[in-house]
Design a protein around this motif. Structure first.
Motif, PDB file in Angstrom:
ATOM      1  N   LEU A 182      49.383  41.347  36.521  1.00 55.35           N
ATOM      2  CA  LEU A 182      48.385  41.760  35.842  1.00 55.35           C
ATOM      3  C   LEU A 182      47.782  43.292  36.499  1.00 55.35           C
ATOM      4  CD1 LEU A 182      46.998  38.331  34.600  1.00 55.35           C
ATOM      5  CD2 LEU A 182      48.363  39.949  33.126  1.00 55.35           C
ATOM      6  N   MET A 183      47.596  43.083  37.592  1.00 55.34           N
ATOM      7  CA  MET A 183      46.774  44.118  38.254  1.00 55.34           C
ATOM      8  C   MET A 183      47.787  45.258  38.133  1.00 55.34           C
ATOM      9  SD  MET A 183      44.060  43.510  39.021  1.00 55.34           S
ATOM     10  CE  MET A 183      43.711  42.167  37.963  1.00 55.34           C
ATOM     11  N   ARG A 184      48.985  45.130  38.371  1.00 59.62           N
ATOM     12  CA  ARG A 184      49.980  46.274  38.088  1.00 59.62           C
ATOM     13  C   ARG A 184      49.951  46.935  36.837  1.00 59.62           C
ATOM     14  NH1 ARG A 184      55.736  45.464  40.518  1.00 59.62           N
ATOM     15  NH2 ARG A 184      55.715  47.413  39.851  1.00 59.62           N
TER      16      ARG A 184
ATOM     17  N   SER B 294      34.681  44.879  34.693  1.00 60.45           N
ATOM     18  CA  SER B 294      34.559  43.485  33.956  1.00 60.45           C
ATOM     19  C   SER B 294      35.705  42.734  33.698  1.00 60.45           C
ATOM     20  CB  SER B 294      33.324  43.406  33.038  1.00 60.45           C
ATOM     21  OG  SER B 294      33.783  44.246  31.957  1.00 60.45           O
ATOM     22  N   VAL B 295      36.695  43.575  33.081  1.00 61.64           N
ATOM     23  CA  VAL B 295      37.933  42.914  32.627  1.00 61.64           C
ATOM     24  C   VAL B 295      38.704  42.465  33.808  1.00 61.64           C
ATOM     25  CG1 VAL B 295      40.429  43.195  31.552  1.00 61.64           C
ATOM     26  CG2 VAL B 295      38.072  44.163  30.322  1.00 61.64           C
ATOM     27  N   LEU B 296      38.791  43.298  34.821  1.00 60.07           N
ATOM     28  CA  LEU B 296      39.238  42.842  36.150  1.00 60.07           C
ATOM     29  C   LEU B 296      38.775  41.581  36.637  1.00 60.07           C
ATOM     30  CD1 LEU B 296      39.957  46.535  37.680  1.00 60.07           C
ATOM     31  CD2 LEU B 296      41.649  45.061  36.448  1.00 60.07           C
ATOM     32  N   VAL B 297      37.465  41.406  36.753  1.00 61.02           N
ATOM     33  CA  VAL B 297      36.797  40.484  37.090  1.00 61.02           C
ATOM     34  C   VAL B 297      37.197  39.076  36.425  1.00 61.02           C
ATOM     35  CG1 VAL B 297      34.688  39.394  37.654  1.00 61.02           C
ATOM     36  CG2 VAL B 297      34.780  41.709  38.174  1.00 61.02           C
ATOM     37  N   THR B 298      37.324  39.244  35.043  1.00 61.82           N
ATOM     38  CA  THR B 298      37.705  38.009  34.287  1.00 61.82           C
ATOM     39  C   THR B 298      39.095  37.601  34.495  1.00 61.82           C
ATOM     40  OG1 THR B 298      36.101  39.016  32.621  1.00 61.82           O
ATOM     41  CG2 THR B 298      37.584  37.284  31.704  1.00 61.82           C
ATOM     42  N   LEU B 299      39.811  38.826  34.680  1.00 60.08           N
ATOM     43  CA  LEU B 299      41.425  38.406  34.935  1.00 60.08           C
ATOM     44  C   LEU B 299      41.385  37.666  36.085  1.00 60.08           C
ATOM     45  CD1 LEU B 299      43.160  41.488  33.866  1.00 60.08           C
ATOM     46  CD2 LEU B 299      43.468  39.315  32.690  1.00 60.08           C
ATOM     47  N   ARG B 300      40.812  37.948  37.365  1.00 61.67           N
ATOM     48  CA  ARG B 300      40.958  37.588  38.521  1.00 61.67           C
ATOM     49  C   ARG B 300      40.229  35.971  38.333  1.00 61.67           C
ATOM     50  NH1 ARG B 300      38.292  35.178  41.395  1.00 61.67           N
ATOM     51  NH2 ARG B 300      37.955  34.626  43.212  1.00 61.67           N
ATOM     52  N   SER B 301      39.127  36.013  37.778  1.00 64.62           N
ATOM     53  CA  SER B 301      38.698  34.413  37.485  1.00 64.62           C
ATOM     54  C   SER B 301      39.419  33.475  36.512  1.00 64.62           C
ATOM     55  CB  SER B 301      36.997  34.402  36.941  1.00 64.62           C
ATOM     56  OG  SER B 301      36.756  33.368  36.916  1.00 64.62           O
TER      57      SER B 301
ATOM     58  N   THR C  17      42.752  33.566  36.451  1.00 66.21           N
ATOM     59  CA  THR C  17      43.907  33.156  36.995  1.00 66.21           C
ATOM     60  C   THR C  17      43.675  32.324  38.380  1.00 66.21           C
ATOM     61  OG1 THR C  17      44.264  35.305  38.266  1.00 66.21           O
ATOM     62  CG2 THR C  17      45.415  35.077  36.263  1.00 66.21           C
ATOM     63  N   LEU C  18      42.565  32.875  39.404  1.00 71.97           N
ATOM     64  CA  LEU C  18      42.240  32.405  40.551  1.00 71.97           C
ATOM     65  C   LEU C  18      40.955  31.657  40.769  1.00 71.97           C
ATOM     66  CD1 LEU C  18      43.582  35.243  42.967  1.00 71.97           C
ATOM     67  CD2 LEU C  18      44.867  33.376  41.922  1.00 71.97           C
ATOM     68  N   GLY C  19      40.146  31.695  39.932  1.00 73.08           N
ATOM     69  CA  GLY C  19      38.697  31.187  40.052  1.00 73.08           C
ATOM     70  C   GLY C  19      38.818  29.620  39.665  1.00 73.08           C
ATOM     71  N   THR C  20      37.647  29.302  39.584  1.00 73.02           N
ATOM     72  CA  THR C  20      37.214  28.042  39.131  1.00 73.02           C
ATOM     73  C   THR C  20      36.786  28.132  37.582  1.00 73.02           C
ATOM     74  OG1 THR C  20      34.979  28.040  39.545  1.00 73.02           O
ATOM     75  CG2 THR C  20      36.564  27.285  41.317  1.00 73.02           C
ATOM     76  N   ILE C  21      36.955  26.932  36.956  1.00 72.66           N
ATOM     77  CA  ILE C  21      36.299  26.679  35.484  1.00 72.66           C
ATOM     78  C   ILE C  21      34.809  26.908  35.586  1.00 72.66           C
ATOM     79  CG2 ILE C  21      35.953  25.036  33.801  1.00 72.66           C
ATOM     80  CD1 ILE C  21      38.623  23.828  34.180  1.00 72.66           C
ATOM     81  N   PRO C  22      34.049  26.609  36.316  1.00 76.02           N
ATOM     82  CA  PRO C  22      32.501  26.947  36.402  1.00 76.02           C
ATOM     83  C   PRO C  22      32.355  28.472  36.461  1.00 76.02           C
ATOM     84  CG  PRO C  22      32.818  24.908  37.617  1.00 76.02           C
ATOM     85  CD  PRO C  22      34.278  25.334  37.343  1.00 76.02           C
ATOM     86  N   GLU C  23      33.127  28.970  37.332  1.00 76.99           N
ATOM     87  CA  GLU C  23      33.082  30.530  37.678  1.00 76.99           C
ATOM     88  C   GLU C  23      33.379  31.176  36.458  1.00 76.99           C
ATOM     89  OE1 GLU C  23      35.360  33.966  40.200  1.00 76.99           O
ATOM     90  OE2 GLU C  23      35.625  31.868  40.869  1.00 76.99           O
TER      91      GLU C  23
END
Length: 90
Positions: free
Chosen positions: A81-83, A26-33, A35-41
């Motif tokens: 961040l993924m590294r 869930s931390v990885l999903v949050t980091l992805r969102s 940096t790359l996702g939308t505000i609503p996401e």
């Protein structure tokens, strides 16, 4: 790029608090969102944790600043961040 340093520090705090820590998916999903996702996401992801209003609004304000960074740079930040998170897991 000043914002990337605090994001990196937060990632390190979440991921590397002990040796050989495994990063929660869930931390990885949050980091992805983040940096790359939308505000609503991002908001929908954060609302799953039922945070107080201040704890929800603060990262969304930072996300507005992140959205001003070029997509190329945001991909680069996410790559770093993924590294970091993969280093924490080894």
């Amino acid at each position: 790029m000043r914002l990337s340093f605090p994001v990196l520090l937060v990632t390190l705090a979440f991921c590397c608090y002990e040796v050989n820590a495994e990063v929660c998916p869930s931390v990885l999903v949050t980091l992805r969102s983040f940096t790359l996702g939308t505000i609503p996401e991002l908001k929908s992801i954060l609302e799953k944790y039922n945070p107080p209003e201040a704890a929800l609004s603060a990262p969304l304000e930072v996300k507005e600043c992140i959205n001003e960074i070029s997509m190329k740079d945001r991909h680069y930040i996410l790559h770093i961040l993924m590294r970091v998170t993969s280093t924490c897991a080894s």
